[in-house]
Scaffold this motif. Structure first.
Motif: not given
Length: 308
Positions: A210, A269-270, A274
């Motif tokens: 990721s 990062t997530e 989003r």
């Protein structure tokens, strides 16, 4: 790029300099930093998806993403107002060329036709499963073959572009295509720390994968050993796995400040992904992947700021 540690060349990378990070060729040409980050992120996702469809190993895909990222760095790098993630009406440009080049240098070379066929599918607005290409998502019914099939003439044109951009990438990177990845290093560190929980190992690798999409460009700003330590730190805490007492990361030549920065970067990062999905969601809003679209988006933003 700053040279790697000469004693550990095979385990380290040439890193981006502060000057390269602060002034890219795209920013010099007037591309806003947030737009540049969005396009670069989309290109990374495109490269990842293409590599999976081509059945390439994740280490080859990761190396291609790093090559793709390096291409845009600094005043001497590629500009999004000259090059693009794709060529208008042709499924080839920097993303495809970076993946083709990396595969060619590996134990899994793939043909230009295979690369271009996959990119034709992924960049088809009717057949693509990628959210930033096809807002409707993966089609529930098989789309028309014409929407994702290259004609022979289209293939020959795209192949010439692919090979030309490959040479541009090589010149831009001064033919330095070496990429050391942190995945194997991380697994070695886990063994050294006595960690046998497969869930920790799996989550460590997931964090490393990721991080390839990180807006902080972690793979070109930090060495593989530091990335490995940060991923282990996060994975072990998440899985409730207690590691050795003390500041164990210093054994692997990582200080607390660097570890803290990487932990925050990997965790963010997530949220960034989003936010990107929300930012470009809605009718008429698509991430510009060709030069003409980039120019149009810059002009649209300028007009909105000036209230025209």
């Amino acid at each position: 790029m700053a040279p790697p540690n000469p004693g550990l060349t095979h385990l380290s990378n040439a890193l981006a300099t502060p000057e390269q990070l602060s002034a890219s060729s795209s920013s010099i040409d007037g591309v806003p930093s947030d737009l540049e980050a969005s396009i670069r992120c989309a290109g990374t996702q495109l490269t990842q998806a293409a590599g999976v469809l081509l059945h390439l190993s994740q280490d080859i895909i990761a190396q291609a993403i790093v090559i793709f990222t390096r291409f845009w760095l600094g005043a001497d790098g590629g500009s999004l107002r000259i090059y693009s993630v794709k060529v208008n009406k042709l499924p080839s440009d920097v993303s495809a060329a970076a993946l083709y080049l990396t595969a060619k240098l590996s134990f899994q070379p793939t043909s230009p036709r295979s690369v271009l066929n996959v990119y034709t599918l992924l960049l088809s607005q009717e057949a693509s499963p990628l959210w930033f290409v096809n807002p409707h998502g993966a089609p529930k019914q098989p789309p028309s073959a014409d929407s994702y099939t290259l004609t022979e003439g289209g293939y020959q044109s795209a192949r010439l572009v692919l090979l030309r951009i490959e040479s541009v990438i090589l010149r831009t990177l001064s033919f330095d295509t070496h990429v050391a990845l942190p995945h194997t290093i991380a697994l070695t560190y886990l063994q050294t720390l006595g960690v046998t929980d497969s869930a920790v190992s799996r989550r460590t690798v997931e964090y490393l994968n990721s991080a390839l999409f990180s807006p902080q460009l972690l793979y070109v700003t930090h060495q593989p050993n530091a990335l490995a330590v940060a991923a282990i730190y996060l994975a072990s805490r998440e899985q409730g796995c207690k590691l050795v007492d003390g500041e164990w990361w210093e054994v692997f030549d990582v200080d607390r400040e660097e570890l803290g920065f990487l932990v925050v970067g990997m965790k963010s990062t997530e949220g960034f992904m989003r936010a990107e999905t929300e930012k470009w969601k809605g009718p008429g809003k698509t991430i510009p992947l060709v030069v003409e679209e980039v120019d149009a988006e810059i002009e649209r933003s300028r007009m909105m700021q000036e209230g025209e």
